[in-house]
Design a protein around this motif. Structure first.
Motif, PDB file in Angstrom:
ATOM      1  N   ARG C 217       0.846  -1.186   0.000  1.00 23.07           N
ATOM      2  CA  ARG C 217       0.000   0.000   0.000  1.00 23.07           C
ATOM      3  C   ARG C 217       0.885   1.241   0.000  1.00 23.07           C
ATOM      4  N   LEU C 218       0.763   2.013  -1.050  1.00 29.55           N
ATOM      5  CA  LEU C 218       1.519   3.259  -1.161  1.00 29.55           C
ATOM      6  C   LEU C 218       0.532   4.403  -1.015  1.00 29.55           C
ATOM      7  N   GLU C 219       0.684   5.164   0.052  1.00 28.91           N
ATOM      8  CA  GLU C 219      -0.268   6.252   0.294  1.00 28.91           C
ATOM      9  C   GLU C 219       0.031   7.451  -0.620  1.00 28.91           C
ATOM     10  N   ASP C 220      -0.795   8.466  -0.533  1.00 27.78           N
ATOM     11  CA  ASP C 220      -0.693   9.623  -1.435  1.00 27.78           C
ATOM     12  C   ASP C 220       0.730  10.180  -1.490  1.00 27.78           C
ATOM     13  N   GLY C 221       1.191  10.426  -2.696  1.00 25.33           N
ATOM     14  CA  GLY C 221       2.449  11.145  -2.883  1.00 25.33           C
ATOM     15  C   GLY C 221       3.710  10.349  -2.623  1.00 25.33           C
ATOM     16  N   VAL C 222       3.594   9.072  -2.394  1.00 24.83           N
ATOM     17  CA  VAL C 222       4.811   8.263  -2.208  1.00 24.83           C
ATOM     18  C   VAL C 222       5.604   8.232  -3.515  1.00 24.83           C
ATOM     19  N   HIS C 235       1.909 -11.646   4.738  1.00 22.83           N
ATOM     20  CA  HIS C 235       0.534 -11.901   5.185  1.00 22.83           C
ATOM     21  C   HIS C 235      -0.161 -10.558   5.397  1.00 22.83           C
ATOM     22  N   ALA C 236       0.390  -9.711   6.294  1.00 17.53           N
ATOM     23  CA  ALA C 236      -0.112  -8.348   6.365  1.00 17.53           C
ATOM     24  C   ALA C 236       0.459  -7.598   5.155  1.00 17.53           C
ATOM     25  N   ASP C 237       0.237  -6.303   5.073  1.00 20.12           N
ATOM     26  CA  ASP C 237       0.690  -5.548   3.916  1.00 20.12           C
ATOM     27  C   ASP C 237       1.968  -4.775   4.237  1.00 20.12           C
ATOM     28  N   THR C 238       2.734  -4.493   3.204  1.00 25.46           N
ATOM     29  CA  THR C 238       3.829  -3.542   3.282  1.00 25.46           C
ATOM     30  C   THR C 238       3.210  -2.170   3.034  1.00 25.46           C
ATOM     31  N   VAL C 239       3.449  -1.213   3.949  1.00 25.96           N
ATOM     32  CA  VAL C 239       2.749   0.075   3.862  1.00 25.96           C
ATOM     33  C   VAL C 239       3.751   1.219   3.916  1.00 25.96           C
ATOM     34  N   LEU C 240       3.678   2.127   2.934  1.00 27.64           N
ATOM     35  CA  LEU C 240       4.503   3.337   2.961  1.00 27.64           C
ATOM     36  C   LEU C 240       3.571   4.540   3.124  1.00 27.64           C
ATOM     37  N   GLY C 241       3.800   5.307   4.202  1.00 31.41           N
ATOM     38  CA  GLY C 241       2.907   6.419   4.531  1.00 31.41           C
ATOM     39  C   GLY C 241       3.007   7.575   3.553  1.00 31.41           C
ATOM     40  N   ALA C 242       2.004   8.442   3.637  1.00 31.54           N
ATOM     41  CA  ALA C 242       1.868   9.541   2.667  1.00 31.54           C
ATOM     42  C   ALA C 242       3.141  10.361   2.558  1.00 31.54           C
ATOM     43  N   GLY C 243       3.548  10.626   1.337  1.00 32.30           N
ATOM     44  CA  GLY C 243       4.669  11.511   1.088  1.00 32.30           C
ATOM     45  C   GLY C 243       6.036  10.892   1.271  1.00 32.30           C
ATOM     46  N   MET C 258       5.861   1.978   7.283  1.00 29.10           N
ATOM     47  CA  MET C 258       6.467   3.243   7.678  1.00 29.10           C
ATOM     48  C   MET C 258       5.431   4.344   7.625  1.00 29.10           C
ATOM     49  N   GLY C 259       5.602   5.295   8.546  1.00 31.91           N
ATOM     50  CA  GLY C 259       4.661   6.402   8.646  1.00 31.91           C
ATOM     51  C   GLY C 259       4.846   7.377   7.499  1.00 31.91           C
ATOM     52  N   PRO C 260       4.115   8.502   7.567  1.00 37.25           N
ATOM     53  CA  PRO C 260       4.249   9.502   6.509  1.00 37.25           C
ATOM     54  C   PRO C 260       5.587  10.221   6.594  1.00 37.25           C
ATOM     55  N   GLY C 261       6.027  10.728   5.467  1.00 37.27           N
ATOM     56  CA  GLY C 261       7.166  11.634   5.435  1.00 37.27           C
ATOM     57  C   GLY C 261       8.507  11.000   5.704  1.00 37.27           C
ATOM     58  N   CYS C 262       8.624   9.699   5.579  1.00 34.84           N
ATOM     59  CA  CYS C 262       9.948   9.085   5.741  1.00 34.84           C
ATOM     60  C   CYS C 262      10.790   9.345   4.495  1.00 34.84           C
ATOM     61  N   VAL C 263      12.113   9.410   4.690  1.00 37.30           N
ATOM     62  CA  VAL C 263      13.048   9.676   3.598  1.00 37.30           C
ATOM     63  C   VAL C 263      14.144   8.621   3.665  1.00 37.30           C
ATOM     64  N   LEU C 264      14.251   7.795   2.634  1.00 43.03           N
ATOM     65  CA  LEU C 264      15.267   6.747   2.596  1.00 43.03           C
ATOM     66  C   LEU C 264      16.220   7.052   1.448  1.00 43.03           C
ATOM     67  N   VAL C 265      17.444   7.420   1.816  1.00 46.50           N
ATOM     68  CA  VAL C 265      18.421   7.830   0.811  1.00 46.50           C
ATOM     69  C   VAL C 265      19.010   6.600   0.116  1.00 46.50           C
ATOM     70  N   SER C 266      19.622   6.855  -0.985  1.00 47.50           N
ATOM     71  CA  SER C 266      20.051   5.815  -1.919  1.00 47.50           C
ATOM     72  C   SER C 266      20.780   4.643  -1.259  1.00 47.50           C
ATOM     73  N   GLN C 267      20.437   3.443  -1.701  1.00 44.08           N
ATOM     74  CA  GLN C 267      21.105   2.199  -1.301  1.00 44.08           C
ATOM     75  C   GLN C 267      20.894   1.846   0.166  1.00 44.08           C
ATOM     76  N   SER C 268      19.971   2.541   0.850  1.00 36.76           N
ATOM     77  CA  SER C 268      19.622   2.092   2.192  1.00 36.76           C
ATOM     78  C   SER C 268      18.632   0.936   2.081  1.00 36.76           C
TER      79      SER C 268
END
Lengths: 351, 351, 351
Positions: C217-222, C235-243, C258-268
């Motif tokens: 599940r990719l929320e708005d603006g991901v 079984h449950a879903d992988t979820v990326l919060g808005a933005g 992950m909640g909204p507004g997370c930032v994962l820089v390259s190769q993390s």
């Protein structure tokens, strides 16, 4: 062992005289030897009678002494180790000479010129003479593909992209917002020219993309590994100097500039706006943070993490990276302390 | 929670007798229980009445005690924790048995046999019985695709490539210069068989590619993760032993050989010409330099950087990697020193 | 320097009054200034007469003093450094305002609505109004693509996938088993929804895949970077919060939330079943092991390796990761010991 003919076109056997002409440097043999016929190339340990091999400096001397090869490229200092019945071809650069001889026996396949009927060519795009465009390739409007290029199956070239003579885009690679010189190679799945990672938070915590208005410039002979990524600049251009080679899964951020002859080994990464000089090498999984300057010829070790500028010629190790000697000293001290303090450490492990 | 029927085909409800026949080991229940009907599978905490779940050893005992599942696969030792109203299915390998029961309820989708009209099939390529070739797949000349394979949309199979029975190439994967056994899986964007990272500098500082004349051999059941890369050999072959699994974004360089049952977690990498024994595991982001030998059953920790040979059965941690106990001791010492020397350290931070 | 018009559509010149209306916050100028006409945007050092630039806080004050820009967005505190002849546009968020003004001059290209004749649209798929589907895109059966989306060349959308309004799938991206909100972006080669890395060994040492029955599940603006990977849940879903934004080559394992507004820089990378709060940041090449909980606003440093839960707001460095202050102290101590013990260390290097 010979290269599998199902996968590698064979151009041979070859007369030694023809082979010598490809080596790129003189190699003195008897006139009689010029008529020797060789059937292919192989490493020392696997070469069979009639095949050409090489020995790179003093490494592999044992294998040289035992090789069954018909001829072997060696430096003068190793000539004495060439076994009887094997012709010594003395050169200054055996590995280089061998790479050229190998390409004589196994020329890179060259798909026929022409555009596959399933390729989609945008309005105004130009395709150079002798260029091959494979099935399902997509060429954007106004792109200019030079002569003698190979655009592989499913490759996507964006609008306005310029590719010089003799470029190769392998399967599934994509390139946009880019100007390339001659002989540039994108390996399968390489990504060049996409939007860099730039955005600005609003007071409410939303991220707004900073328009990424620069290009990528790949100079002559640059190669980008499989699934590696080079982002376009945010305002200035991302520039890779002539001959620079990126291995698979390497990341290069926006506005990075690097000189000619840089080598970035697999899974290494360069953050945005960092500048590399000439002939900088990054070993596997090394990383550079952004806005740094790395001097000519610097060598960054495997998994090193560079947070500060690096002077020319420096050897760096560790995360955070230190000069290699310092890093090795610190490592030695750490091991020593650990050994001297097992009892103390055991307490610590219990926490 | 049940699997979303929009995405996962449902084959159920199922009688317990049918389920037991899939588990791969005996499971003793009363005759009356054989007629129990189960509607699907779910983890302990999410299972609803009528669903099957499992408890893997002593982990999750609390969840087991609270589960609402209709039946649960457990080991003998956990039988007592199965709540009333939930049928205990005692087996030796609950997770394994569950994975098989789950596949009974949700069989992997099998696209219909046949070749999509948009697929491009090269001259002389052979496609086995029951194989599906999806839209825009490209199969090279002379490739041999076994029976019951699934070639996904946009997959590219190079000339002469051999795939055994029951292989699956997911969307956008590519494979060239490779011989594969049965049941090999390439996840989306996986790259197999491209040119390795081998070149030789000229005296003038140009790089000349060393022709990469080896293949990739993927034995039965090998799986390559999304956007992972396996380069072909430079002369000998790159070989992945039966059942070996690579996670996403893993890198395997040219001439690497690994035994059966190796597990390489995401973003780990193996440099050229390194050899792994049987059942070696690399945790996430671990790296091995080139020309090493890693013994059977060695375990390389997350982010470890291995620079030397590793004996069979060893546990390695750290960068550079040390035996795990030594690494943990060193870490403990470092923390201790840091704590004892805050004042001294503060001076250091000022530099 | 202006953005290259071959690659970036130009919408300009623009009157200052129009520009001010896009900034997202008030900016007070004289009535006369409203008629000022600006021709484009550029960084301070490269801006030419007639172009708009910005200064982000106290950084770049030297460049601000020397800029040739016609107008510059600055905070009140920097107003005094704006050179003569350059109009100061005082705002609270200069970088944010500039990003909006830049988008006014260079609106993101919007390919025309419609479905390319080569696209393959599965039975029952719905394509929203104004959506562009590019050459060789493949849309699975029953997928629902919202209005105003751009599906790039060669993008593959799996069966049943849902995309909200205004999503962009760039070239060669693929998505399956996923539900997306509005404005989701997949950069080239991004992989979303493939099978996670889950399997169980048999007693004989074979691996059996655990069916992966959850979604993404990719929320708005991901946004998902080039060649980055997000596996679906087991079984449950992988979820990326808005933005939330993932840079290139990032890995997210199954069941990660992950909640909204997370930032994962390259190769993390984030291993399976780990949970990130709101606005967590991972710097380049950082890694999190599985089943962890990372608190809101935590910052994980470059190449850090997190093995334990992290409280909200924490700064973590090192591998294994420690609180940043502790890690810096340990590093300082190590350097100091190394310096004090050169003689001892030299012995150690000999081993």
């Amino acid at each position: 062992m010979a290269a599998d003919p199902r996968f590698f076109p064979q151009a041979g056997p070859q007369r030694l005289e023809t082979i010598l002409a490809t080596l790129g440097e003189p190699c003195d043999v008897t006139v009689a030897a010029l008529d020797l016929v060789l059937t292919g190339v192989a490493p020392l340990a696997e070469a069979e009678r009639g095949q050409l091999s090489y020995c790179d400096g003093a490494r592999n001397l044992a294998a040289l002494r035992r090789t069954a090869a018909g001829a072997v490229l060696v430096q003068e200092a190793q000539r004495g180790a060439v076994p009887e019945g094997c012709l010594a071809l003395v050169v200054r650069h055996p590995a280089l000479a061998f790479s050229r001889a190998a390409a004589l026996f196994h020329p890179p396949p060259r798909p026929p010129a022409g555009i596959h009927p399933t390729a989609v060519i945008g309005a105004g795009a130009e395709i150079g003479a002798g260029t091959h465009v494979g099935p399902y390739a997509v060429i954007g409007e106004g792109a200019r593909i030079g002569p003698a290029c190979v655009i592989g199956p499913h490759a996507v070239v964006g609008e306005g992209v310029v590719l010089g003579e003799g470029c190769r885009l392998h399967a599934h690679s994509s390139i946009s917002h880019a100007i390339c010189g001659r002989g540039v190679v994108l390996h399968p799945g390489a990504r060049v020219g996409q939007e860099g990672f730039g955005f600005v938070p609003t007071p409410e915590g939303r991220f707004v993309t900073m328009p990424q208005l620069g290009l990528v410039r790949l100079e002559d002979g640059v190669e980008i590994g499989a699934n590696a990524c080079v982002d376009r600049g945010s305002h200035a251009d991302t520039v890779l100097g002539a001959g620079t080679r990126l291995d698979n899964l390497v990341q290069v951020g926006h506005n990075v500039r690097m000189g000619p002859g840089c080598v970035l080994v697999s899974q290494s990464g360069v953050s945005g706006s960092t500048t590399l000089g000439r002939y900088v090498t990054l070993a596997g999984q090394a990383g550079l943070t952004g806005h740094l300057t790395i001097g000519d010829g610097a060598r960054i070790g495997a998994q090193a993490g560079v947070m500060r500028d690096v002077p020319a010629g420096a050897d760096m190790l560790g995360s955070p990276a230190m000069p290699a000697k310092e890093a090795m000293r610190a490592m030695t001290m750490m091991r020593r302390l650990a050994a001297q303090n097992r009892a103390a450490a055991k307490d610590g492990e219990k926490e």
